[in-house]
Every structure is written in structure tokens, then in C-alpha cells.
Design a protein around this motif. Structure first.
Motif, PDB file in Angstrom:
ATOM      1  N   VAL A   2      -2.872  -3.964   0.073  1.00 22.85           N
ATOM      2  CA  VAL A   2      -2.049  -3.064   0.880  1.00 22.85           C
ATOM      3  C   VAL A   2      -0.742  -3.767   1.244  1.00 22.85           C
ATOM      4  O   VAL A   2      -0.738  -4.904   1.716  1.00 22.85           O
ATOM      5  N   GLN A   3       0.368  -3.085   0.988  1.00 19.06           N
ATOM      6  CA  GLN A   3       1.673  -3.610   1.388  1.00 19.06           C
ATOM      7  C   GLN A   3       2.475  -2.522   2.069  1.00 19.06           C
ATOM      8  O   GLN A   3       2.531  -1.379   1.593  1.00 19.06           O
ATOM      9  N   LEU A   4       3.097  -2.881   3.172  1.00 18.07           N
ATOM     10  CA  LEU A   4       4.002  -2.012   3.909  1.00 18.07           C
ATOM     11  C   LEU A   4       5.285  -2.800   4.128  1.00 18.07           C
ATOM     12  O   LEU A   4       5.254  -3.878   4.744  1.00 18.07           O
ATOM     13  N   VAL A   5       6.388  -2.290   3.611  1.00 19.62           N
ATOM     14  CA  VAL A   5       7.655  -3.026   3.669  1.00 19.62           C
ATOM     15  C   VAL A   5       8.710  -2.163   4.353  1.00 19.62           C
ATOM     16  O   VAL A   5       9.173  -1.169   3.790  1.00 19.62           O
ATOM     17  N   GLU A   6       9.086  -2.574   5.564  1.00 14.73           N
ATOM     18  CA  GLU A   6      10.076  -1.835   6.338  1.00 14.73           C
ATOM     19  C   GLU A   6      11.488  -2.285   6.002  1.00 14.73           C
ATOM     20  O   GLU A   6      11.708  -3.452   5.632  1.00 14.73           O
ATOM     21  N   SER A   7      12.431  -1.374   6.164  1.00 18.92           N
ATOM     22  CA  SER A   7      13.844  -1.700   5.982  1.00 18.92           C
ATOM     23  C   SER A   7      14.683  -0.730   6.793  1.00 18.92           C
ATOM     24  O   SER A   7      14.161   0.271   7.300  1.00 18.92           O
ATOM     25  N   GLY A   8      15.964  -1.047   6.932  1.00 20.92           N
ATOM     26  CA  GLY A   8      16.874  -0.132   7.595  1.00 20.92           C
ATOM     27  C   GLY A   8      17.286  -0.528   9.003  1.00 20.92           C
ATOM     28  O   GLY A   8      18.105   0.156   9.619  1.00 20.92           O
ATOM     29  N   THR A  33      -2.909   9.134   7.435  1.00 17.81           N
ATOM     30  CA  THR A  33      -2.003   9.238   8.562  1.00 17.81           C
ATOM     31  C   THR A  33      -1.232   7.926   8.694  1.00 17.81           C
ATOM     32  O   THR A  33      -1.796   6.851   8.494  1.00 17.81           O
ATOM     33  N   MET A  34       0.058   8.036   9.011  1.00 15.44           N
ATOM     34  CA  MET A  34       0.904   6.855   9.152  1.00 15.44           C
ATOM     35  C   MET A  34       1.538   6.836  10.538  1.00 15.44           C
ATOM     36  O   MET A  34       1.745   7.880  11.158  1.00 15.44           O
ATOM     37  N   ALA A  98      -0.815   1.479   9.507  1.00 16.73           N
ATOM     38  CA  ALA A  98      -1.833   2.411   9.036  1.00 16.73           C
ATOM     39  C   ALA A  98      -3.210   1.787   9.201  1.00 16.73           C
ATOM     40  O   ALA A  98      -3.354   0.557   9.206  1.00 16.73           O
ATOM     41  N   ARG A  99      -4.191   2.640   9.338  1.00 16.80           N
ATOM     42  CA  ARG A  99      -5.592   2.207   9.387  1.00 16.80           C
ATOM     43  C   ARG A  99      -6.228   2.649   8.073  1.00 16.80           C
ATOM     44  O   ARG A  99      -6.336   3.853   7.801  1.00 16.80           O
ATOM     45  N   ASP A 109      -6.703  -2.306  10.169  1.00 18.85           N
ATOM     46  CA  ASP A 109      -5.341  -2.009  10.610  1.00 18.85           C
ATOM     47  C   ASP A 109      -4.345  -2.870   9.841  1.00 18.85           C
ATOM     48  O   ASP A 109      -4.506  -4.093   9.758  1.00 18.85           O
ATOM     49  N   PHE A 110      -3.324  -2.231   9.300  1.00 19.88           N
ATOM     50  CA  PHE A 110      -2.258  -2.932   8.586  1.00 19.88           C
ATOM     51  C   PHE A 110      -0.916  -2.555   9.200  1.00 19.88           C
ATOM     52  O   PHE A 110      -0.719  -1.423   9.658  1.00 19.88           O
ATOM     53  N   ARG A 111      -0.006  -3.517   9.198  1.00 18.41           N
ATOM     54  CA  ARG A 111       1.381  -3.222   9.500  1.00 18.41           C
ATOM     55  C   ARG A 111       2.246  -4.132   8.651  1.00 18.41           C
ATOM     56  O   ARG A 111       1.783  -5.169   8.167  1.00 18.41           O
ATOM     57  N   GLY A 112       3.503  -3.753   8.476  1.00 13.75           N
ATOM     58  CA  GLY A 112       4.394  -4.538   7.637  1.00 13.75           C
ATOM     59  C   GLY A 112       4.959  -5.734   8.363  1.00 13.75           C
ATOM     60  O   GLY A 112       4.501  -6.100   9.446  1.00 13.75           O
TER      61      GLY A 112
END
Length: 121
Positions: A2-8, A33-34, A98-99, A109-112
């Protein structure tokens, strides 16, 4: 994986706007759900917004309701957070979260890695 990559994220003046993105991979994005959460220095993590897997159901924390809008593009496996009328107290690291169902039939539970938002004149 699982990968979550935030930007902006970035520096913006009070009253300004930013649009955050979160690129998801390693799981079936369209079925989950996110959420967006944030954490300011020395403070607890704060939940901000949630969107259901199809994008029809959305909910917001009172602190951002009417200023922030969560959305998603399941074809692009991407989550968004449009932030308007930003205030200095919105300064924090912002994460998508996300869970996810995983080994042992459990949810994890994952977060970026987060993206920094700084609101200052």
C-alpha cells in the motif's frame, strides 16, 4: 504494498487556496473509503474529511466544513482536498489515510508521508 503519496502543499497567504492530491497504489482504491487528516506541531492528529468509495457520501470536521472539499477520481486512483479561505490555524502536515483489509483478515491503518501546508502572511 500500500502506498499513499500526497502532494500539493506549500506556503499560502491567509484567505488563499490550495488543492492537495493523494496518489494511491497497492490496493483496490475504488472499493475503500478515504480520509484526509492533519497534524500540527505538538498537536494530536485531526480528522478532516471522509469520502465513500463511490464518492457520493462525504463528511467533514466542523473546523473545515464549508471551506474544504474532498473528492476522488477512481479512474486515476487519486484523492483530492480542495482547501479555500485558508487560515493560519490550518498550518499542519496533511495526510491521506485509509483503513485497508490485510493479513489475518484484519484492518490496518495507512497514511502517506504527508505534505506541508503553511498559511502565513
Amino acid at each position: 504494498e500500500v502506498q499513499l503519496v500526497e502532494s500539493g502543499g506549500g506556503l499560502v497567504q491567509p484567505g488563499g487556496s490550495l488543492r492537495l492530491s493523494c496518489a494511491a497504489s497497492g490496493f483496490t482504491f475504488s472499493t475503500y473509503t478515504m480520509n484526509w487528516v492533519r497534524q500540527a506541531p505538538g498537536k494530536e492528529q485531526e480528522w478532516l474529511a471522509r469520502i465513500d468509495n463511490a464518492g457520493g457520501g462525504r463528511s467533514y470536521a466542523d473546523s473545515v466544513k464549508d471551506r474544504f472539499a474532498i473528492s476522488r477520481d477512481n479512474a486515476k486512483n487519486t484523492l483530492y482536498l480542495q482547501m479555500n479561505n485558508l487560515k493560519p490555524e490550518d498550518t499542519a502536515v496533511y495526510y491521506c489515510a485509509a483503513r485497508i483489509w490485510g493479513p489475518g483478515n484484519k484492518q490496518y491503518d495507512f497514511r502517506g508521508q504527508g505534505t506541508q501546508v503553511t498559511v502565513s502572511s
